[in-house]
Design a protein around this motif. Sequence first.
Motif, PDB file in Angstrom:
ATOM      1  N   ILE A  92      54.187  83.226  61.410  1.00 41.33           N
ATOM      2  CA  ILE A  92      54.875  84.445  60.991  1.00 41.33           C
ATOM      3  C   ILE A  92      53.846  85.565  61.087  1.00 41.33           C
ATOM      4  CG2 ILE A  92      56.075  85.622  59.117  1.00 41.33           C
ATOM      5  CD1 ILE A  92      56.969  82.884  58.103  1.00 41.33           C
ATOM      6  N   PRO A  93      53.973  86.444  62.076  1.00 44.63           N
ATOM      7  CA  PRO A  93      52.918  87.424  62.354  1.00 44.63           C
ATOM      8  C   PRO A  93      52.869  88.562  61.344  1.00 44.63           C
ATOM      9  CG  PRO A  93      54.776  87.783  63.809  1.00 44.63           C
ATOM     10  CD  PRO A  93      55.092  86.540  63.022  1.00 44.63           C
ATOM     11  N   TYR A  94      51.706  89.151  61.243  1.00 41.31           N
ATOM     12  CA  TYR A  94      51.489  90.251  60.308  1.00 41.31           C
ATOM     13  C   TYR A  94      52.431  91.415  60.589  1.00 41.31           C
ATOM     14  CZ  TYR A  94      48.951  93.688  57.485  1.00 41.31           C
ATOM     15  OH  TYR A  94      48.610  94.637  56.556  1.00 41.31           O
ATOM     16  N   HIS A  95      52.770  91.590  61.838  1.00 40.08           N
ATOM     17  CA  HIS A  95      53.629  92.709  62.229  1.00 40.08           C
ATOM     18  C   HIS A  95      54.959  92.694  61.489  1.00 40.08           C
ATOM     19  CE1 HIS A  95      55.214  95.884  64.783  1.00 40.08           C
ATOM     20  NE2 HIS A  95      56.290  95.152  65.009  1.00 40.08           N
ATOM     21  N   VAL A  96      55.482  91.505  61.206  1.00 39.54           N
ATOM     22  CA  VAL A  96      56.743  91.427  60.461  1.00 39.54           C
ATOM     23  C   VAL A  96      56.507  91.094  58.991  1.00 39.54           C
ATOM     24  CG1 VAL A  96      58.070  90.784  62.503  1.00 39.54           C
ATOM     25  CG2 VAL A  96      57.112  88.994  61.054  1.00 39.54           C
ATOM     26  N   ALA A  97      55.357  90.481  58.678  1.00 38.48           N
ATOM     27  CA  ALA A  97      55.086  90.071  57.298  1.00 38.48           C
ATOM     28  C   ALA A  97      54.630  91.228  56.418  1.00 38.48           C
ATOM     29  CB  ALA A  97      54.029  88.968  57.277  1.00 38.48           C
ATOM     30  N   ASN A  98      54.000  92.240  57.014  1.00 37.58           N
ATOM     31  CA  ASN A  98      53.423  93.305  56.193  1.00 37.58           C
ATOM     32  C   ASN A  98      54.446  94.317  55.703  1.00 37.58           C
ATOM     33  OD1 ASN A  98      53.980  94.750  58.504  1.00 37.58           O
ATOM     34  ND2 ASN A  98      52.025  95.836  58.550  1.00 37.58           N
ATOM     35  N   THR A  99      55.704  94.151  56.102  1.00 37.61           N
ATOM     36  CA  THR A  99      56.737  95.083  55.655  1.00 37.61           C
ATOM     37  C   THR A  99      57.391  94.629  54.356  1.00 37.61           C
ATOM     38  OG1 THR A  99      58.422  93.949  56.975  1.00 37.61           O
ATOM     39  CG2 THR A  99      57.230  95.764  58.031  1.00 37.61           C
ATOM     40  N   THR A 100      56.973  93.488  53.852  1.00 42.05           N
ATOM     41  CA  THR A 100      57.534  92.979  52.604  1.00 42.05           C
ATOM     42  C   THR A 100      56.403  92.644  51.647  1.00 42.05           C
ATOM     43  OG1 THR A 100      58.808  91.174  51.603  1.00 42.05           O
ATOM     44  CG2 THR A 100      57.580  90.652  53.597  1.00 42.05           C
ATOM     45  N   GLY A 101      56.664  92.773  50.367  1.00 47.49           N
ATOM     46  CA  GLY A 101      55.651  92.434  49.376  1.00 47.49           C
ATOM     47  C   GLY A 101      55.665  90.969  48.997  1.00 47.49           C
ATOM     48  N   HIS A 125      49.994  90.280  53.959  1.00 44.45           N
ATOM     49  CA  HIS A 125      49.396  91.530  53.497  1.00 44.45           C
ATOM     50  C   HIS A 125      48.490  91.193  52.312  1.00 44.45           C
ATOM     51  CE1 HIS A 125      48.993  95.517  51.705  1.00 44.45           C
ATOM     52  NE2 HIS A 125      49.393  96.011  52.867  1.00 44.45           N
ATOM     53  N   PRO A 126      47.312  91.817  52.195  1.00 44.42           N
ATOM     54  CA  PRO A 126      46.391  91.497  51.093  1.00 44.42           C
ATOM     55  C   PRO A 126      46.992  91.662  49.700  1.00 44.42           C
ATOM     56  CG  PRO A 126      45.276  92.792  52.765  1.00 44.42           C
ATOM     57  CD  PRO A 126      46.731  92.787  53.129  1.00 44.42           C
ATOM     58  N   GLN A 148      41.347  89.816  56.412  1.00 44.71           N
ATOM     59  CA  GLN A 148      42.668  89.349  56.816  1.00 44.71           C
ATOM     60  C   GLN A 148      42.984  88.039  56.094  1.00 44.71           C
ATOM     61  OE1 GLN A 148      42.293  88.976  61.061  1.00 44.71           O
ATOM     62  NE2 GLN A 148      42.287  91.189  61.407  1.00 44.71           N
ATOM     63  N   PHE A 149      44.231  87.900  55.648  1.00 50.09           N
ATOM     64  CA  PHE A 149      44.632  86.703  54.922  1.00 50.09           C
ATOM     65  C   PHE A 149      45.768  85.988  55.655  1.00 50.09           C
ATOM     66  CE2 PHE A 149      42.623  89.254  51.642  1.00 50.09           C
ATOM     67  CZ  PHE A 149      41.871  88.304  50.955  1.00 50.09           C
ATOM     68  N   THR A 150      45.622  84.679  55.785  1.00 47.20           N
ATOM     69  CA  THR A 150      46.692  83.848  56.334  1.00 47.20           C
ATOM     70  C   THR A 150      46.878  82.646  55.419  1.00 47.20           C
ATOM     71  OG1 THR A 150      45.169  82.575  57.737  1.00 47.20           O
ATOM     72  CG2 THR A 150      46.201  84.526  58.714  1.00 47.20           C
ATOM     73  N   TYR A 151      48.100  82.149  55.384  1.00 44.77           N
ATOM     74  CA  TYR A 151      48.404  81.001  54.528  1.00 44.77           C
ATOM     75  C   TYR A 151      48.992  79.884  55.368  1.00 44.77           C
ATOM     76  CZ  TYR A 151      50.401  78.142  50.797  1.00 44.77           C
ATOM     77  OH  TYR A 151      50.718  77.097  49.968  1.00 44.77           O
ATOM     78  N   ASP A 152      48.501  78.670  55.138  1.00 46.59           N
ATOM     79  CA  ASP A 152      49.013  77.476  55.810  1.00 46.59           C
ATOM     80  C   ASP A 152      49.843  76.694  54.797  1.00 46.59           C
ATOM     81  OD1 ASP A 152      49.498  75.015  56.944  1.00 46.59           O
ATOM     82  OD2 ASP A 152      47.475  74.730  57.727  1.00 46.59           O
ATOM     83  N   PRO A 153      51.175  76.742  54.892  1.00 42.66           N
ATOM     84  CA  PRO A 153      52.020  76.061  53.902  1.00 42.66           C
ATOM     85  C   PRO A 153      51.960  74.543  53.989  1.00 42.66           C
ATOM     86  CG  PRO A 153      53.369  76.943  55.671  1.00 42.66           C
ATOM     87  CD  PRO A 153      51.974  77.450  55.904  1.00 42.66           C
ATOM     88  N   ARG A 154      51.516  74.012  55.116  1.00 44.77           N
ATOM     89  CA  ARG A 154      51.416  72.550  55.245  1.00 44.77           C
ATOM     90  C   ARG A 154      50.237  72.023  54.433  1.00 44.77           C
ATOM     91  NH1 ARG A 154      50.619  70.930  61.029  1.00 44.77           N
ATOM     92  NH2 ARG A 154      49.108  72.622  60.921  1.00 44.77           N
ATOM     93  N   GLU A 155      49.085  72.663  54.591  1.00 46.82           N
ATOM     94  CA  GLU A 155      47.875  72.223  53.890  1.00 46.82           C
ATOM     95  C   GLU A 155      47.676  72.950  52.568  1.00 46.82           C
ATOM     96  OE1 GLU A 155      46.184  69.729  54.961  1.00 46.82           O
ATOM     97  OE2 GLU A 155      47.216  69.531  56.893  1.00 46.82           O
ATOM     98  N   GLU A 156      48.450  74.013  52.339  1.00 49.49           N
ATOM     99  CA  GLU A 156      48.360  74.843  51.134  1.00 49.49           C
ATOM    100  C   GLU A 156      46.969  75.461  50.979  1.00 49.49           C
ATOM    101  OE1 GLU A 156      49.829  72.411  47.867  1.00 49.49           O
ATOM    102  OE2 GLU A 156      51.868  73.105  48.282  1.00 49.49           O
TER     103      GLU A 156
END
Length: 324
Positions: A92-101, A125-126, A148-156
């Motif tokens: 899920i890229p930052y371009h679409v993720a940064n528009t939501t809190g 988004h930070p 920059q922050f990314t989250y891996d939901p598989r490994e948490e």
Amino acid sequence: MASASISNGQPARYFDLVNQPETLKLRNGLLIPASELKDFSEKRSSVPIEWDVNFGDVIDWSNDRPTEAYFVLEDRTLLKNPDRSGSGYLTIPYHVANTTGNVLLKYKYVIESIGKDNVSTIEMHPQDIFIKENWGELPHEILSSNVQFTYDPREEFLYANLPQISKSKEFQLGSTTMNNIQVWFTSTLIEQASFRVKYNFFGPLFQKYHQLYKLHMLSFSLPQTWSVAPGTTDIGHDNCHGEWIFQGDRQHLKEAKQNVHDFYKDLPYKFQPSMSIYVSLILLDLFGYFTGGGVAGGSHTISSSPRARSASSFITRNMIGASI
């Protein structure tokens, strides 16, 4: 086929055009004519204005992993899954993720539909609520540093990355806090160091060492200011070779190296003509150190203990065997 802005305040929806093409409809609720849907599937360009889609929705033509998933952008064009994993998982890229809190809430249905195990990267988004609720508010010095922050939901794992100096660190959900992030961030501002471990396990007792050392899995105990990432890795049914790349502040370099030596302390290192397993381990400086992005120093073999010297000799002697 006109363009129009799309609302970004709604939860993202998921349209599986392989198994459930009827879920994608016109704004008036009617089904999209089969010919139009076929033409759209072939061209995969802009979404017609009459179709009921929102910014951030996911349209998927994949048969297995979401390799053919696309995000709907604000101008109704499509962005193909950027797949940072390189293995067909959804990013899920930052371009679409940064528009939501709250990106996890916005993409809750998408993740459930695709399956959490098929989602490897969520670029956040930070100030996303997920970070605030699980780690806390980020201090100003971090917010202003382009972390920059990314989250891996598989490994948490939450990953913090400073691309300008090629530094990153993972933080386990539930077992790390904002203090851990701050300690790591502060350490990146001082003199840095790095080294790598190369390993090669094969032979009759390969499975024993595979189970004992987990080989290609993260099992090291390191200072908070240090991180480790896998390099090139090759895994077979009876062999495994690759490398680990360690990075952190120079102040804790000795401690980091000692932890690695301790982790591999049970490896055999006496050279004998008869052997039941072949192993090799070498500890190398990746570079001397760098400060402010500049690199100094050179590569050399670490031999701070008899075990390390023996392991290094293993490589230079062209894979001499070691007896268990």
